[in-house]
Design a protein around this motif. Structure first.
Motif, short mmCIF file in Angstrom:
data_model
loop_
_atom_site.label_atom_id
_atom_site.label_comp_id
_atom_site.label_asym_id
_atom_site.label_seq_id
_atom_site.Cartn_x
_atom_site.Cartn_y
_atom_site.Cartn_z
N LYS A 167 18.13 -65.36 26.76
CA LYS A 167 18.72 -64.01 26.73
C LYS A 167 17.76 -62.95 27.28
O LYS A 167 18.09 -61.76 27.27
CB LYS A 167 19.09 -63.65 25.28
CG LYS A 167 20.18 -64.54 24.67
CD LYS A 167 21.52 -64.33 25.34
CE LYS A 167 22.60 -65.16 24.65
NZ LYS A 167 23.93 -64.96 25.27
N THR A 192 16.42 -54.72 18.75
CA THR A 192 17.87 -54.59 18.57
C THR A 192 18.61 -55.73 19.27
O THR A 192 19.57 -56.28 18.74
CB THR A 192 18.35 -53.23 19.09
OG1 THR A 192 17.62 -52.19 18.46
CG2 THR A 192 19.83 -53.05 18.84
N ALA A 193 18.17 -56.10 20.47
CA ALA A 193 18.84 -57.16 21.23
C ALA A 193 18.70 -58.52 20.56
O ALA A 193 19.51 -59.43 20.80
CB ALA A 193 18.29 -57.21 22.65
N GLN A 195 18.99 -59.19 17.36
CA GLN A 195 19.80 -59.33 16.15
C GLN A 195 20.99 -60.29 16.33
O GLN A 195 21.18 -61.19 15.51
CB GLN A 195 20.28 -57.95 15.67
CG GLN A 195 19.16 -56.97 15.34
CD GLN A 195 18.28 -57.47 14.21
OE1 GLN A 195 18.75 -58.13 13.27
NE2 GLN A 195 16.99 -57.18 14.30
N PRO A 196 21.83 -60.13 17.38
CA PRO A 196 22.95 -61.08 17.52
C PRO A 196 22.49 -62.51 17.79
O PRO A 196 23.16 -63.47 17.41
CB PRO A 196 23.74 -60.52 18.71
CG PRO A 196 22.78 -59.65 19.45
CD PRO A 196 21.86 -59.09 18.44
N VAL A 197 21.34 -62.65 18.46
CA VAL A 197 20.83 -64.01 18.69
C VAL A 197 20.45 -64.68 17.37
O VAL A 197 20.70 -65.87 17.15
CB VAL A 197 19.62 -63.96 19.65
CG1 VAL A 197 19.05 -65.37 19.88
CG2 VAL A 197 20.02 -63.33 20.97
N LYS A 199 21.76 -64.18 14.42
CA LYS A 199 22.94 -64.56 13.64
C LYS A 199 23.48 -65.91 14.08
O LYS A 199 23.99 -66.68 13.27
CB LYS A 199 24.01 -63.49 13.77
CG LYS A 199 23.65 -62.17 13.11
CD LYS A 199 24.77 -61.14 13.26
CE LYS A 199 24.39 -59.82 12.59
NZ LYS A 199 25.46 -58.79 12.74
N ASP A 200 23.39 -66.21 15.38
CA ASP A 200 23.91 -67.49 15.88
C ASP A 200 22.99 -68.66 15.54
O ASP A 200 23.45 -69.80 15.44
CB ASP A 200 24.07 -67.42 17.41
CG ASP A 200 25.12 -66.40 17.83
OD1 ASP A 200 26.02 -66.11 17.01
OD2 ASP A 200 25.03 -65.89 18.97
N SER A 209 14.86 -57.68 8.12
CA SER A 209 14.49 -56.92 9.32
C SER A 209 13.74 -55.66 8.92
O SER A 209 14.16 -54.93 8.01
CB SER A 209 15.74 -56.56 10.12
OG SER A 209 16.42 -57.72 10.55
#
Length: 650
Positions: A167, A192-193, A195-197, A199-200, A209
């Protein structure tokens, strides 16, 4: 008519000699012993100097072994009692392994046969006895659950590193600290970028955090549910791996079960090579594929013996040469489908040939394509230490999923590595915390009763046969003894495991064997009742009884084979002895007993009678029946005379 040719008597004599030799070791008994082998297969083999060192250590502790000798790659000390054996094991382990964290030798308890050396030279060994008869070796293993949790965290860290790289999310540091994975950022946007990684990747892990103006930090800790799942998976995977490894060792009817939350009990009945079993059970043996760091910074660290660069680890190959290897694991042993030993076609050195699954083949192809000209390391992690087995230079893309591991290894070492990789890696390291020989679970009294049942059953059959069939009964009893001896010899030659159900099958085999002799003897009696001569009765009796004996034994053999194929555990142990007993009974009851009868009666030309017991002739019984059917004639002078009939008057 009733004479065997010489070659048949020679076959009988050869079978008797072989059967006696291979049945003999079972009557010498066994002695408690301590067995010592090298912890590194093919290296540091026991020798005379080591044997003398062990004897001196035992002498200092006032222990005198019954025997001490070297057998192949194994050093053995035998003792009179189990208590002395356990003391000697601790003394020898302390004397031969000064560094307990990295032992040079494996010290294990065992039972050694007391049979003489000439029998051992002929490979005449006693048959194995199951846990219910002789016992075996008991291991209690402790699973390192903390290591399993750390391995899970390392896996999460590796997946995070790969996902963030894909990513294009940059971070300053990613490392495992204790029971957490720490991720630091210097850029708030990257923080910030990420965070979604996260969760997966992390699932239900506890994520903390901490944003900051200069970036921020993320702490990842496993949830209690994930910890329980990881521990449960670790112990189940270890039990499955132990099953695979013990099957490779060829142990019959092992017991492997969980005890408590983090312990595994392993019982190996009738095991002979306990040292190798202990070695195989306790080894982790996982394979990892990593890249070798040949950068100037890494080489400078190797030359100056300084600390490794970040992300690298200093490892050694089998020759003792240091290499700087990247910590990132590209491929693991979980992607293996097979591992076989062979020889390197270039230099004929022992090698291990690996077959990867589809995912592993794809990863290895991509890795080799992207790293042409660089070195790739095959790292074997065993006994809490990592060692580079080989580090070849990638000459080009390697597709097809076939990988070769070679480099300064012996044939036994290659066999052990292939066995361990084939059986699968342990999910977590295990330590043997208890090792002992266990006694019979049914008790000594029950064992004696089992053997007495066979003995007294044999004696009762012999007495009945000798009384009822006289000389032919004696010959049948000799054949029955030969049948029992051949059955024991076959079990010993096949190194089968005899259990209590096997003893029951042995008693059944005696009954079936004597049943064949009863059929033969009764058939000979029938021929004698029909007026046949003794020599003709013997020949006809054996010939006509053979068809009946063959039919009955074949049908019983089919049932025994079905039990052997589809049964398991105690049923299978019963079936093994049952099938072998049928085969030996057909030889002893027909071929062997006929040979004895021919030897005794065949040389007599004018044979008048046979010593086969009372022969009830049917003619006498028929005469008696006919006489009772006719009216009785009055005897002369009898007082019961009937009055004479008077002539009728006109």
């Amino acid at each position: 008519m009733n004479r065997y040719p010489l070659w048949k008597y020679l076959i009988m004599a050869a079978v008797l000699v072989v059967g006696f030799v291979y049945a003999l070791p079972n009557f010498y008994g066994e002695a408690p012993a301590v067995q010592i082998t090298s912890a590194h297969a093919g290296r540091d083999l026991p020798n005379a100097a080591l044997l003398n060192q062990g004897e001196q250590a035992l002498k200092a502790a006032s222990i005198t072994p019954l025997r001490s000798f070297i057998s192949g790659s194994t050093l053995n000390y035998s003792f009179a009692k189990t208590e002395v054996q356990l003391r000697a094991r601790d003394i020898l382990a302390h004397a031969l392994n000064p560094n307990r964290n990295n032992p040079s030798y494996i010290v294990a308890v065992n039972l050694l046969s007391l049979s003489p050396a000439w029998l051992s030279a002929l490979h005449a060994n006693p048959m194995y006895l199951g846990l219910d008869l002789r016992g075996g070796v008991h291991f209690l293993l402790q699973v390192d659950m903390q290591a399993a949790i750390q391995k899970k965290l390392d896996s999460i860290a590796g997946e995070l590193k790969t996902a963030l790289r894909h990513k294009d999310v940059r971070y300053s540091e990613l490392k495992r600290v204790g029971d957490t994975v720490q991720l630091d950022f210097r850029d708030p946007e990257m923080f910030t970028a990420a965070q979604p990684v996260l969760k997966d990747i992390v699932g239900d892990a506890l994520v903390t955090s901490t944003p900051a103006a200069s970036g921020g930090g993320i702490s990842i800790k496993l949830s209690p549910q994930t910890i329980r799942q990881t521990e449960d998976y670790a112990i189940k995977q270890n039990i499955q791996t132990l099953h695979n490894r013990i099957n490779e060792l060829g142990v019959a009817e092992p017991v492997i079960q969980q005890q408590g939350a983090d312990r595994v009990v392993v019982e190996l009945p009738g095991i002979q090579d306990t040292a190798r079993a202990k070695d195989i059970l306790g080894r982790t043996a996982s394979l990892e594929v990593r890249m070798v760091d040949d950068s100037p910074v890494a080489q400078a660290a190797l030359t100056s013996n300084g600390p490794p660069p970040p992300g690298d680890q200093k490892l050694y190959d089998r020759s003792g040469n240091a290499l700087m290897v990247n910590k990132d694991v590209l491929l693991t042993g979980e992607n293996l489908t097979d591992a076989q030993t062979g020889f390197d076609p270039q230099n004929n050195d022992p090698a291990v040939f690996l077959t990867l699954d589809s995912r592993g083949s794809r990863i290895f192809r991509d890795v080799t394509r992207a790293n042409v000209g660089k070195r790739i390391a095959m790292v074997l992690i065993d006994r809490h230490s990592a060692q580079v087995v080989t580090a070849p230079v990638v000459r080009g893309e390697i597709a097809g999923g076939r990988v070769q591991i070679s480099g300064n290894m012996t044939v036994p070492e290659a066999n052990d590595i292939a066995l361990l990789l084939r059986a699968g890696a342990l999910a977590a390291p295990m330590q043997i915390i208890e090792e002992r020989t266990i006694g019979p679970s049914l008790g000594q009294q029950n064992i004696l009763q089992g053997f007495h049942s066979v003995t007294w059953g044999f004696v009762a059959i012999v007495v009945f046969m000798c009384v009822y069939y006289m000389l032919f009964g004696v010959i049948s009893s000799i054949g029955l003894a030969v049948n029992l001896m051949l059955l024991i010899a076959l079990l010993s030659m096949l190194q089968a495991t005899l259990t209590l159900p096997g003893i029951a099958a042995m008693a059944l085999a005696l009954g079936m064997a004597i049943d064949s002799n009863v059929l033969i003897n009764e058939r000979i009696r029938e021929e004698l009742r029909n007026g046949a001569s003794p020599q003709a009765a013997i020949a006809t009796g054996y010939e006509r009884a053979w068809a009946t004996i063959l039919d009955s034994n074949v049908t019983t053999l089919i049932a025994g084979l079905a039990l052997l194929i589809f049964g398991s555990g105690a049923v299978r142990g019963f079936a093994v002895v049952h099938v072998l007993g049928i085969l030996t009974s057909m030889f002893s009851a027909v071929f062997f007993s006929r040979g004895l009868v021919n030897f005794w009666y065949g040389r007599k030309r004018r044979l008048q009678s046979l010593s086969i017991g009372q022969i009830w002739k049917p003619e006498a019984a028929t005469t008696a029946v006919a006489a009772s059917a006719r009216p009785a004639k009055p005897a002369a002078g009898s007082g019961n005379k009937q009055p004479a009939k008077q002539p009728a008057k006109r």
